[in-house]
Scaffold this motif. Structure first.
Motif, PDB file in Angstrom:
ATOM      1  N   ILE A   1      29.494  37.152  45.242  1.00  0.00           N
ATOM      2  CA  ILE A   1      29.880  36.658  46.567  1.00  0.00           C
ATOM      3  C   ILE A   1      31.402  36.536  46.651  1.00  0.00           C
ATOM      4  CG2 ILE A   1      29.846  34.627  48.075  1.00  0.00           C
ATOM      5  CD1 ILE A   1      26.932  34.207  47.235  1.00  0.00           C
ATOM      6  N   ASN A   2      32.010  36.041  45.574  1.00  0.00           N
ATOM      7  CA  ASN A   2      33.468  35.956  45.550  1.00  0.00           C
ATOM      8  C   ASN A   2      34.111  37.331  45.745  1.00  0.00           C
ATOM      9  OD1 ASN A   2      33.711  33.218  45.277  1.00  0.00           O
ATOM     10  ND2 ASN A   2      34.614  33.252  43.249  1.00  0.00           N
ATOM     11  N   TYR A   3      33.508  38.348  45.133  1.00  0.00           N
ATOM     12  CA  TYR A   3      34.071  39.691  45.254  1.00  0.00           C
ATOM     13  C   TYR A   3      33.777  40.303  46.622  1.00  0.00           C
ATOM     14  CZ  TYR A   3      35.872  40.041  40.535  1.00  0.00           C
ATOM     15  OH  TYR A   3      36.625  39.868  39.394  1.00  0.00           O
ATOM     16  N   MET A   4      32.695  39.915  47.244  1.00  0.00           N
ATOM     17  CA  MET A   4      32.454  40.354  48.617  1.00  0.00           C
ATOM     18  C   MET A   4      33.553  39.818  49.535  1.00  0.00           C
ATOM     19  SD  MET A   4      29.212  39.583  51.139  1.00  0.00           S
ATOM     20  CE  MET A   4      29.721  37.867  51.358  1.00  0.00           C
ATOM     21  N   LEU A   5      33.910  38.555  49.344  1.00  0.00           N
ATOM     22  CA  LEU A   5      34.992  37.958  50.116  1.00  0.00           C
ATOM     23  C   LEU A   5      36.332  38.600  49.767  1.00  0.00           C
ATOM     24  CD1 LEU A   5      33.869  34.230  49.751  1.00  0.00           C
ATOM     25  CD2 LEU A   5      33.607  35.679  51.772  1.00  0.00           C
ATOM     26  N   LEU A   6      36.488  38.985  48.487  1.00  0.00           N
ATOM     27  CA  LEU A   6      37.713  39.662  48.082  1.00  0.00           C
ATOM     28  C   LEU A   6      37.851  41.009  48.789  1.00  0.00           C
ATOM     29  CD1 LEU A   6      40.208  39.637  46.251  1.00  0.00           C
ATOM     30  CD2 LEU A   6      38.826  40.745  44.477  1.00  0.00           C
ATOM     31  N   GLY A   7      36.708  41.664  49.047  1.00  0.00           N
ATOM     32  CA  GLY A   7      36.739  42.903  49.815  1.00  0.00           C
ATOM     33  C   GLY A   7      37.339  42.692  51.193  1.00  0.00           C
TER      34      GLY A   7
ATOM     35  N   ILE B   1      51.129  40.299  46.915  1.00  0.00           N
ATOM     36  CA  ILE B   1      49.872  40.000  46.236  1.00  0.00           C
ATOM     37  C   ILE B   1      49.891  40.599  44.826  1.00  0.00           C
ATOM     38  CG2 ILE B   1      47.370  40.352  46.269  1.00  0.00           C
ATOM     39  CD1 ILE B   1      47.502  40.398  49.309  1.00  0.00           C
ATOM     40  N   GLY B   2      50.399  41.826  44.729  1.00  0.00           N
ATOM     41  CA  GLY B   2      50.514  42.463  43.421  1.00  0.00           C
ATOM     42  C   GLY B   2      51.461  41.724  42.501  1.00  0.00           C
TER      43      GLY B   2
ATOM     44  N   THR C   1      38.785  28.050  39.843  1.00  0.00           N
ATOM     45  CA  THR C   1      40.155  27.917  40.344  1.00  0.00           C
ATOM     46  C   THR C   1      40.500  29.027  41.332  1.00  0.00           C
ATOM     47  OG1 THR C   1      40.856  26.869  38.271  1.00  0.00           O
ATOM     48  CG2 THR C   1      42.583  27.795  39.680  1.00  0.00           C
ATOM     49  N   ALA C   2      40.063  30.243  41.017  1.00  0.00           N
ATOM     50  CA  ALA C   2      40.333  31.385  41.902  1.00  0.00           C
ATOM     51  C   ALA C   2      39.744  31.162  43.291  1.00  0.00           C
ATOM     52  CB  ALA C   2      39.772  32.661  41.288  1.00  0.00           C
TER      53      ALA C   2
ATOM     54  N   VAL D   1      51.584  35.667  47.348  1.00  0.00           N
ATOM     55  CA  VAL D   1      51.715  35.573  45.888  1.00  0.00           C
ATOM     56  C   VAL D   1      50.574  34.734  45.314  1.00  0.00           C
ATOM     57  CG1 VAL D   1      53.140  34.686  44.004  1.00  0.00           C
ATOM     58  CG2 VAL D   1      54.208  35.917  45.903  1.00  0.00           C
ATOM     59  N   ILE D   2      50.230  33.639  46.003  1.00  0.00           N
ATOM     60  CA  ILE D   2      49.113  32.800  45.567  1.00  0.00           C
ATOM     61  C   ILE D   2      47.814  33.606  45.548  1.00  0.00           C
ATOM     62  CG2 ILE D   2      47.643  30.842  46.233  1.00  0.00           C
ATOM     63  CD1 ILE D   2      50.168  29.422  47.201  1.00  0.00           C
ATOM     64  N   ALA D   3      47.627  34.483  46.545  1.00  0.00           N
ATOM     65  CA  ALA D   3      46.439  35.339  46.577  1.00  0.00           C
ATOM     66  C   ALA D   3      46.402  36.251  45.363  1.00  0.00           C
ATOM     67  CB  ALA D   3      46.420  36.170  47.859  1.00  0.00           C
ATOM     68  N   GLY D   4      47.560  36.776  44.981  1.00  0.00           N
ATOM     69  CA  GLY D   4      47.611  37.616  43.791  1.00  0.00           C
ATOM     70  C   GLY D   4      47.279  36.844  42.531  1.00  0.00           C
ATOM     71  N   ILE D   5      47.769  35.620  42.451  1.00  0.00           N
ATOM     72  CA  ILE D   5      47.446  34.764  41.298  1.00  0.00           C
ATOM     73  C   ILE D   5      45.945  34.529  41.210  1.00  0.00           C
ATOM     74  CG2 ILE D   5      47.686  32.418  40.376  1.00  0.00           C
ATOM     75  CD1 ILE D   5      50.540  32.407  41.530  1.00  0.00           C
ATOM     76  N   SER D   6      45.330  34.233  42.343  1.00  0.00           N
ATOM     77  CA  SER D   6      43.892  33.967  42.352  1.00  0.00           C
ATOM     78  C   SER D   6      43.099  35.223  41.989  1.00  0.00           C
ATOM     79  CB  SER D   6      43.456  33.447  43.723  1.00  0.00           C
ATOM     80  OG  SER D   6      43.558  34.460  44.708  1.00  0.00           O
ATOM     81  N   ASN D   7      43.563  36.392  42.435  1.00  0.00           N
ATOM     82  CA  ASN D   7      42.862  37.632  42.118  1.00  0.00           C
ATOM     83  C   ASN D   7      42.851  37.905  40.620  1.00  0.00           C
ATOM     84  OD1 ASN D   7      42.493  37.986  44.828  1.00  0.00           O
ATOM     85  ND2 ASN D   7      43.846  39.744  45.042  1.00  0.00           N
TER      86      ASN D   7
END
Length: 413
Positions: A14-20, A51-52, A77-78, A103-109
């Motif tokens: 589900i987390n990866y679906m949201l990441l999509g 993000i990268g 945490t992610a 940047v925070i999104a990249g950290i969480s990824n």
């Protein structure tokens, strides 16, 4: 009997679906964000690069952290860091603060990858390729659903930020769920049985794999896999409009065909990887299909070709990164978190470099030059995979003339 970690795997998917959704949410809302932050498409591309940057910074230690404290703290945490990004971007008063949220999104990824991939591999040790490639299936579902959601909000004259707030709410709920469910014991790798079956010290290895040899090749595949799909996801609609003469709606619609191809691909791989085809074989075949599709895309830029090639590109670029991670952990099974982080680090570099580089190509040349560049990336990816295939056979002694030996290795696979 159902796997005891089924609930964990479901929440991670589900987390990866949201990441999509997150992967294309900035591009899909480019017009709104450009107006909000008084910038242009290049500015939004740099926001994507941010993000990268976050991913690359965090991956320098997230893999080791995963091996030390476990997979669960990172996955939880992610989830909550992604909430900060999704709520923060629509409410950010300026571009600088939005850059921080990116940047925070990249950290969480990166934290999510370092926790989730090893957890899935440990939960499904006999089907690690299928378990990890399913990640891409859920990413494709999320990416396909987001444009529908955005269209709904636009048609009802609602604030564009709701397309951020909805996945943020789901991320928060899922993070709370992850807090309450068990994860595999990451320290089980130190047990005698684990070492016998998976460790690099076991008799399974005929030649000891080296990080600078096999590891570096797989990391480069991690870079090229992300480079391939990023060019398509970011520039395919523009190419369709400027070169093939499609309308804006039709150009954006190409991403739907792309994501349908990706979804079908990973479902097939989830089944075929178990008994029919090897991971390394897919890493050769898929970029080859992408290469042919890109050549047709450039040679025959008409609406029908655009649709067919978009589907084939989705089919052939989906799951390569996840398979590279699974292959990396097969070569280095006693350092899953660290080794998978190396592949993610390479992909993060692509996440920074590719938007910036392709933005320059479109500015000084044309959007066609971006896809010519992608052809070069596909060729490099094929050559890397062929080299890793040769090393794979050497490391696991698959050239052995003994029928018993070959049978034993097939059983281990």
């Amino acid at each position: 009997m159902r796997n005891p970690f089924f609930r964990m795997a479901s929440s991670l998917y589900i987390n990866y679906m949201l990441l999509g959704m997150m992967n294309i949410i900035l591009v899909s809302n480019m017009s709104f964000l450009s107006k909000q932050f008084s910038t242009d498409s290049l500015g939004i591309s740099l926001l994507i690069s941010a993000i990268g940057i976050g991913k690359l910074i965090t991956l320098s230690f997230s893999g080791r952290l995963s091996d030390r404290i476990g997979r669960k703290p990172l996955a939880v945490t992610a989830s909550f860091l992604n909430v900060i990004f999704l709520v923060g971007i629509p409410l950010a008063p300026n571009y600088q603060l939005a850059f921080v949220f990116a940047v925070i999104a990249g950290i969480s990824n990166s934290i999510l990858d370092s926790g989730a991939f090893p957890a899935l591999i440990e939960a499904y040790p006999n089907n690690s390729g299928s378990a990890t490639v399913l990640v891409k299936a859920f990413i494709s579902v999320g990416a396909a659903f987001l444009p529908i959601m955005i269209s709904f909000f636009i048609s009802h004259d609602l604030f564009y930020g709701f397309s951020f707030f909805v996945p943020a709410a789901i991320y928060f709920i899922n993070g709370m769920v992850l807090l309450s469910i068990p994860f595999p014991n990451h320290k089980a790798s130190k047990s005698k049985n684990y070492l016998k079956e998976y460790s690099s010290k076991s008799r399974r290895f005929f030649i000891q794999p080296k990080l600078w040899r096999e590891g570096l090749g797989i990391m480069l595949i991690g870079f090229t896999s992300v480079a391939l799909l990023m060019v398509i996801q970011v520039w395919l609609p523009t190419y369709g409009q400027e070169i093939a003469g499609l309308s804006q709606t039709e150009g954006v619609g190409l991403l739907s065909f792309y994501n349908i191809g990706g979804f079908i691909s990973v479902l097939l791989l989830a089944v075929l990887l178990k008994k029919v085809i090897k991971t390394i074989t897919v890493l050769i075949i898929y970029p080859s299909i992408a290469l042919v599709s890109l050549l047709f895309l450039i040679a025959f830029p008409n609406p029908i070709t655009m649709v067919v090639c978009s589907f084939l590109l989705g089919l052939s670029t989906s799951g390569i990164f996840q398979l590279a991670v699974a292959l990396m952990t097969e070569f280095f099974p006693d350092r899953k978190g660290t080794s998978s982080a190396y592949v993610s680090m390479a992909s993060s570099t692509a996440f920074i470099v590719i938007p910036f580089l392709t933005g320059l190509l479109t500015k000084y040349f044309s959007v066609t030059s971006v896809f010519v560049f992608d052809i070069g990336v596909a060729i490099v990816s094929i050559l890397l995979a062929i080299n890793i295939s040769i090393q794979y056979k050497k490391v696991f002694n698959l050239h052995s003339k003994s029928g018993i030996m070959r049978k034993a290795f097939r059983l281990l696979e």
